[in-house]
Design a protein around this motif. Structure first.
Motif, PDB file in Angstrom:
ATOM      1  N   MET A   1       0.842  -1.183   0.000  1.00  0.00           N
ATOM      2  CA  MET A   1       0.000   0.000   0.000  1.00  0.00           C
ATOM      3  C   MET A   1       0.883   1.241   0.000  1.00  0.00           C
ATOM      4  N   ILE A   2       0.489   2.236  -0.782  1.00  0.00           N
ATOM      5  CA  ILE A   2       1.173   3.525  -0.775  1.00  0.00           C
ATOM      6  C   ILE A   2       0.186   4.575  -0.292  1.00  0.00           C
ATOM      7  N   LEU A   3       0.657   5.459   0.576  1.00  0.00           N
ATOM      8  CA  LEU A   3      -0.202   6.428   1.221  1.00  0.00           C
ATOM      9  C   LEU A   3       0.436   7.803   1.078  1.00  0.00           C
ATOM     10  N   LYS A   4      -0.269   8.736   0.459  1.00  0.00           N
ATOM     11  CA  LYS A   4       0.257  10.078   0.230  1.00  0.00           C
ATOM     12  C   LYS A   4      -0.013  10.957   1.451  1.00  0.00           C
ATOM     13  N   LEU A   5       1.044  11.551   1.993  1.00  0.00           N
ATOM     14  CA  LEU A   5       0.920  12.515   3.080  1.00  0.00           C
ATOM     15  C   LEU A   5       1.735  13.755   2.732  1.00  0.00           C
ATOM     16  N   TYR A   6       1.348  14.882   3.295  1.00  0.00           N
ATOM     17  CA  TYR A   6       1.974  16.151   2.929  1.00  0.00           C
ATOM     18  C   TYR A   6       2.770  16.708   4.102  1.00  0.00           C
ATOM     19  N   ARG A  16      -2.481   8.157  11.959  1.00  0.00           N
ATOM     20  CA  ARG A  16      -2.898   7.126  12.919  1.00  0.00           C
ATOM     21  C   ARG A  16      -2.897   5.744  12.289  1.00  0.00           C
ATOM     22  N   ARG A  17      -3.283   5.656  11.013  1.00  0.00           N
ATOM     23  CA  ARG A  17      -3.257   4.356  10.319  1.00  0.00           C
ATOM     24  C   ARG A  17      -1.842   3.806  10.272  1.00  0.00           C
ATOM     25  N   VAL A  18      -0.883   4.663   9.918  1.00  0.00           N
ATOM     26  CA  VAL A  18       0.514   4.223   9.847  1.00  0.00           C
ATOM     27  C   VAL A  18       1.012   3.838  11.236  1.00  0.00           C
ATOM     28  N   ALA A  19       0.699   4.649  12.227  1.00  0.00           N
ATOM     29  CA  ALA A  19       1.138   4.358  13.591  1.00  0.00           C
ATOM     30  C   ALA A  19       0.558   3.036  14.090  1.00  0.00           C
ATOM     31  N   ASP A  20      -0.701   2.773  13.780  1.00  0.00           N
ATOM     32  CA  ASP A  20      -1.316   1.507  14.199  1.00  0.00           C
ATOM     33  C   ASP A  20      -0.604   0.315  13.568  1.00  0.00           C
ATOM     34  N   MET A  21      -0.250   0.430  12.289  1.00  0.00           N
ATOM     35  CA  MET A  21       0.489  -0.645  11.625  1.00  0.00           C
ATOM     36  C   MET A  21       1.819  -0.906  12.330  1.00  0.00           C
ATOM     37  N   LEU A  22       2.515   0.165  12.681  1.00  0.00           N
ATOM     38  CA  LEU A  22       3.816   0.021  13.332  1.00  0.00           C
ATOM     39  C   LEU A  22       3.669  -0.570  14.731  1.00  0.00           C
ATOM     40  N   ARG A  23       2.679  -0.113  15.490  1.00  0.00           N
ATOM     41  CA  ARG A  23       2.456  -0.653  16.836  1.00  0.00           C
ATOM     42  C   ARG A  23       2.123  -2.130  16.790  1.00  0.00           C
ATOM     43  N   ASN A  24       1.494  -2.575  15.680  1.00  0.00           N
ATOM     44  CA  ASN A  24       1.112  -3.980  15.534  1.00  0.00           C
ATOM     45  C   ASN A  24       2.205  -4.824  14.881  1.00  0.00           C
ATOM     46  N   GLY A  25       3.424  -4.294  14.824  1.00  0.00           N
ATOM     47  CA  GLY A  25       4.551  -5.079  14.318  1.00  0.00           C
ATOM     48  C   GLY A  25       4.794  -4.953  12.831  1.00  0.00           C
ATOM     49  N   GLY A  26       4.234  -3.936  12.199  1.00  0.00           N
ATOM     50  CA  GLY A  26       4.429  -3.750  10.767  1.00  0.00           C
ATOM     51  C   GLY A  26       5.726  -3.045  10.430  1.00  0.00           C
ATOM     52  N   VAL A  27       6.044  -3.045   9.131  1.00  0.00           N
ATOM     53  CA  VAL A  27       7.210  -2.338   8.599  1.00  0.00           C
ATOM     54  C   VAL A  27       6.709  -1.262   7.644  1.00  0.00           C
ATOM     55  N   PRO A 123      14.468  13.807  12.487  1.00  0.00           N
ATOM     56  CA  PRO A 123      14.406  14.394  11.144  1.00  0.00           C
ATOM     57  C   PRO A 123      13.526  15.634  11.106  1.00  0.00           C
ATOM     58  N   GLU A 124      13.901  16.563  10.264  1.00  0.00           N
ATOM     59  CA  GLU A 124      13.075  17.747  10.049  1.00  0.00           C
ATOM     60  C   GLU A 124      12.021  17.409   9.006  1.00  0.00           C
ATOM     61  N   ASN A 125      11.087  16.548   9.415  1.00  0.00           N
ATOM     62  CA  ASN A 125      10.017  16.087   8.540  1.00  0.00           C
ATOM     63  C   ASN A 125       8.770  15.900   9.394  1.00  0.00           C
ATOM     64  N   ASP A 126       7.736  16.703   9.112  1.00  0.00           N
ATOM     65  CA  ASP A 126       6.535  16.704   9.943  1.00  0.00           C
ATOM     66  C   ASP A 126       5.789  15.378   9.877  1.00  0.00           C
ATOM     67  N   ILE A 127       5.829  14.710   8.722  1.00  0.00           N
ATOM     68  CA  ILE A 127       5.112  13.444   8.559  1.00  0.00           C
ATOM     69  C   ILE A 127       5.653  12.409   9.529  1.00  0.00           C
ATOM     70  N   THR A 128       6.944  12.173   9.452  1.00  0.00           N
ATOM     71  CA  THR A 128       7.545  11.116  10.253  1.00  0.00           C
ATOM     72  C   THR A 128       7.524  11.455  11.735  1.00  0.00           C
ATOM     73  N   THR A 168       5.237  -4.833  -1.913  1.00  0.00           N
ATOM     74  CA  THR A 168       4.656  -6.112  -1.498  1.00  0.00           C
ATOM     75  C   THR A 168       5.384  -6.716  -0.301  1.00  0.00           C
ATOM     76  N   ARG A 169       6.474  -6.081   0.131  1.00  0.00           N
ATOM     77  CA  ARG A 169       7.282  -6.647   1.221  1.00  0.00           C
ATOM     78  C   ARG A 169       7.225  -5.809   2.494  1.00  0.00           C
ATOM     79  N   VAL A 170       6.516  -4.696   2.440  1.00  0.00           N
ATOM     80  CA  VAL A 170       6.309  -3.871   3.632  1.00  0.00           C
ATOM     81  C   VAL A 170       4.809  -3.610   3.765  1.00  0.00           C
ATOM     82  N   ASP A 171       4.414  -3.073   4.909  1.00  0.00           N
ATOM     83  CA  ASP A 171       2.988  -2.837   5.137  1.00  0.00           C
ATOM     84  C   ASP A 171       2.504  -1.542   4.507  1.00  0.00           C
ATOM     85  N   VAL A 172       3.372  -0.536   4.443  1.00  0.00           N
ATOM     86  CA  VAL A 172       2.965   0.736   3.852  1.00  0.00           C
ATOM     87  C   VAL A 172       4.197   1.513   3.397  1.00  0.00           C
TER      88      VAL A 172
END
Length: 205
Positions: A1-6, A16-27, A123-128, A168-172
């Motif tokens: 899955m690819i997710l566009k954020l600004y 929150r979707r990305v954070a939930d994936m990471l908390r659940n053991g995603g990459v 990082p100086e990146n608001d998304i991450t 296909t090898r990562v969650d997002v």
């Protein structure tokens, strides 16, 4: 899955979707202020092993860095430093720097280097930074370039091409725009202050 954020105004629901994936053991593949990186929760050994496979090394050989949302959060994961070192960290972070620090006991042994150090990034990146804040703990990260590969830079800076290869090898894959081709500047503060690699960040030592 690819997710566009600004960067500058990341959508809260998608963060929150990305954070939930990471908390659940995603990459995830996340943008920074330099290269894109693989990232996972510091609490998931399985996800860290998956990243090691993507990079082409064993977990014990990995040299991960820790992505933090702020210097305040980062300070919980390295041992106390002198006034000059703290002033340097405060001057450079957030920014395109990786600081090698003596790891505190709060850093899992799996992610400490052989000499009990850890790379720290804010990082100086608001998304991450928003994703890290939502997760509630730092993330473990390493750049998306596989070990030993010398490929066209755009293959590791263009999120669409990154998704074509790793989607296909990562969650997002978080699309935060085309990344910089230059890596972070690495400064070792574990025993004095020493420039290890000159990258995008510049500071007079």
């Amino acid at each position: 899955m690819i997710l566009k954020l600004y960067n500058g105004n990341p959508n809260v629901r998608d963060v929150r979707r990305v954070a939930d994936m990471l908390r659940n053991g995603g990459v995830a593949i996340l943008p920074t202020d330099t290269l894109y990186c693989f990232a996972c929760s510091m609490e998931s050994k399985r996800a860290a092993e998956s990243i090691a496979q993507l990079k082409g090394f064993k977990l014990k050989q990995a040299k991960y860095s820790m992505l933090c949302a702020s210097l305040s959060q980062a300070s919980e994961y390295y041992r106390s430093v002198d006034r000059d070192t703290f002033a340097l960290l405060k001057q450079c972070l957030p920014g395109p720097f990786t600081f090698i620090m003596e790891a505190a006991g709060s850093v899992p042994r799996n992610f400490q280097n052989a000499n009990h150090t850890i790379g720290i990034r804010v990082p100086e990146n608001d998304i991450t930074r928003a994703v890290i804040e939502e997760v509630g703990t730092p993330l473990i990260c390493t750049s998306v370039r596989p070990l030993g590969e010398e490929d066209e830079p755009e293959n590791y800076t263009d999120p669409e091409l990154i998704h074509d290869r790793f989607g296909t090898r990562v969650d997002v894959v978080v699309d935060g725009g085309v990344a910089d081709i230059e890596a972070s500047t690495v400064i070792d503060c574990s025993d004095g202050i020493e420039l290890v690699r000159q990258g995008k960040g510049w500071v007079e030592l």
